[in-house]
Write a protein that holds these residues in place. Structure first.
Motif, mmCIF file in Angstrom:
data_model
loop_
_atom_site.group_PDB
_atom_site.id
_atom_site.type_symbol
_atom_site.label_atom_id
_atom_site.label_comp_id
_atom_site.label_asym_id
_atom_site.label_seq_id
_atom_site.Cartn_x
_atom_site.Cartn_y
_atom_site.Cartn_z
ATOM 1 N N ASP A 1 0.823 -1.210 0.000
ATOM 2 C CA ASP A 1 0.000 0.000 0.000
ATOM 3 C C ASP A 1 0.856 1.259 0.000
ATOM 4 N N VAL A 2 2.009 1.183 0.650
ATOM 5 C CA VAL A 2 2.813 2.369 0.934
ATOM 6 C C VAL A 2 4.292 2.009 0.804
ATOM 7 N N VAL B 1 7.771 1.975 -6.960
ATOM 8 C CA VAL B 1 6.476 2.080 -7.629
ATOM 9 C C VAL B 1 5.997 0.705 -8.089
ATOM 10 N N SER B 2 6.946 -0.122 -8.517
ATOM 11 C CA SER B 2 6.551 -1.448 -9.019
ATOM 12 C C SER B 2 6.012 -2.347 -7.902
ATOM 13 N N THR B 3 6.253 -1.983 -6.639
ATOM 14 C CA THR B 3 5.748 -2.800 -5.530
ATOM 15 C C THR B 3 4.337 -2.393 -5.090
ATOM 16 N N GLY C 1 -1.651 -0.520 -6.609
ATOM 17 C CA GLY C 1 -2.400 0.129 -7.690
ATOM 18 C C GLY C 1 -2.796 1.542 -7.327
ATOM 19 N N THR C 2 -3.903 1.974 -7.913
ATOM 20 C CA THR C 2 -4.440 3.305 -7.648
ATOM 21 C C THR C 2 -4.551 3.528 -6.138
ATOM 22 N N LYS D 1 -3.201 3.414 -11.965
ATOM 23 C CA LYS D 1 -2.261 2.320 -11.738
ATOM 24 C C LYS D 1 -0.849 2.848 -11.989
ATOM 25 N N PRO D 2 0.015 2.781 -10.963
ATOM 26 C CA PRO D 2 1.341 3.375 -11.129
ATOM 27 C C PRO D 2 2.185 2.566 -12.112
#
Lengths: 342, 342
Positions: free
Chosen positions: B205-206, B226-228, B231-232, B316-317
């Protein structure tokens, strides 16, 4: 569970809360907040009685899942999260409060709504702390908060220019100016839909504006301000809510800022609290009341806050909008405007 | 006169100041600061004697031009400008300070340098205040500050995963983990040049990271983090200095953030103060000493600070870098690295 629902649950673990208090404790746009509140009511995770929301049994078990143990806000009680202290300059705050006692009443026609006088003064002192006041030429686009008076009271700016559409505000500031004999304060009637005059272009070190919050509106306000800056190292300050500007809108605004040649150096959460007329909030047919999933009472707190941005030009700033624009009421009103009047 | 020169003058109006104090009082990258200091010395606006800079007669008249009347910083004495107060949770700070007493020494090979323990704890409580700790799955990329321990001490996160290259730190954290019986703390040896494993992708989440500050390095650290994210609405926190990252570099970083699908929600100035080894600073041949326009003494204060960013995914990152990269020392070192060791 989305962020809004998560924050609502966290807030209700401590006991029932009213509508306005919940809004004050979110960093969520009002539209999303209302949707989430509605969803939680429908799923019977929360209920609403006698003006208060509380957790149902199923809500309590959801809250347990997150390990919520009773949230207590730890925003600094001394500075209210602003990061600066006015204590060394309380006299300026007192003089400012005296000056603005008989200010013109806010009118929604111009999206006006005053912030607390101490927030106006804090804004000026934050700018001072960050090196953007002493000896600086400062332009204010819109000045219903009377920031110009707080700036002049410090004696620090080289020059302050107010661009304002509302004659009442210009007259009010002008009376103080005459009384005080401030000759470095310029007052200019100005409609943001027009480009700024050549005389004002590339003339200032620092701007402040509290723009309307539609995408086109904020682009317009920032463009006009940007066109007044002298060049590289120019600095801008502006207020932005999360209540009427969703994070998606923030994204387009931040892209505009980068595109105009700026970097964001500071974002201070909830720097400003607005003293909106509580009867107007209830009675003007605003979506914050009208579209709420429950019947809403008159606000019992000042729920409306905004964040303070500081931006800094890493190259010669370039406004996105340069020409006259024809925006009417849609300058002020979009699908996220829930407190601003249509 | 540029911003750096302006800030130097403002600082010297109050009386002579040393090199390190001036750096502490700027929001300027060290390279620009050194250039500006050199220019002011050459133009005889300031001079330097017995380790202190002061205004010359011509400097005093320049200062008068800006109306500098003796600057006093008004950063909130209670929270140090962080905006939150640890007072309700002092016990956690005490327990954290106890835990980290025998932490591994910082080594410059990995660009390590600890922040004050109270800043680590304040970081955790800021994340708590903003709704990013309770019940959350949190990943830390690099943890020489031992943020994981502070997080676990609160009892609030659902899970904390540490990705760290330094075995000593992993072992140290693991010892505490064993001692405390924390089964929701995962420790993984990880080199940022490799993509994260599939198991870690889209799982959190963070994130928090205190990245290296080269353009490519920070892009890499943020991409891996970011890849971990699930999502939004994913959230990231990271530290960034203005000392080794110029505002121009900030611009590319902020563009990366927007490009990866995030908006910046908070930037808190000087949130972290680093406890760098003062003898090392003087003796390691760093540019902050070597390229200074005067002979510099051992630091007499903790001059090195960083700002805290919070970012929030509006979609979605998408990481910019996805594959293995071959960066060597240039991961850590660029033309703005003045304290980081080559």
């Amino acid at each position: 569970m989305n962020r809004a629902e998560y924050l609502i649950l966290r807030n209700l673990v401590n006991g029932p809360k009213g509508y306005w208090q919940l809004i004050r404790n979110m960093d969520i746009d009002i539209r999303t907040f209302q949707d989430s509140l509605k969803g939680l009511l429908e799923k019977e995770i929360i209920d609403h009685k006698a003006g208060f929301f509380s957790l149902t049994k199923s809500g309590l078990s959801e809250a347990k899942r997150f390990g919520f143990s009773g949230f207590r806000s730890i925003v600094c009680p001394d500075c209210g999260g602003k990061g600066i202290s006015l204590k060394p300059f309380m006299e300026i705050l007192e003089r400012f409060e005296e000056l603005v006692k008989f200010r013109p009443r806010a009118i929604s026609e111009y999206d006006q709504g005053y912030i607390e006088p101490k927030d106006t003064v804090a804004r000026v002192f934050l700018m001072y702390e960050l090196g953007d006041v002493e000896g600086k030429e400062i332009v204010l686009l819109g000045d219903d908060d009377l920031t110009s008076l707080a700036l002049l009271l410090t004696g620090w700016p080289k020059r302050v220019t107010v661009l304002e559409i509302d004659e009442r505000i210009l007259e009010f500031i002008n009376d103080v100016k005459t009384d005080k004999g401030w000759d470095n304060l310029d007052l200019i009637r100005y409609d943001v839909r027009e480009p700024v005059s050549d005389k004002l272009k590339e003339s200032f070190d620092v701007f402040f504006t509290d723009p309307v919050e539609t995408r086109e509106g904020i682009r317009l306000f920032l463009s006009r301000c940007v066109s007044t800056l002298k060049g590289t190292e120019g600095v801008g300050y502006f207020g932005l809510t999360h209540l009427e500007a969703s994070r998606a809108k923030w994204h387009t605004i931040q892209q505009d800022i980068l595109n105009m040649g700026f970097v964001i150096t500071d974002i201070i959460r909830n720097f400003h609290t607005y003293l909106l007329n509580r009867d107007d909030i209830l009675n003007l047919g605003l979506r914050v009341v009208k579209d709420a999933p429950v019947s809403v009472n008159r606000p019992d707190i000042d729920f409306y806050t905004s964040n303070l941005f500081r931006i800094y030009a890493i190259k010669k700033p370039e406004p996105i909008l340069k020409d006259k624009v024809e925006l009417g009421r849609d300058l002020y009103f979009d699908e996220e405007a829930y407190v601003t009047r249509k």
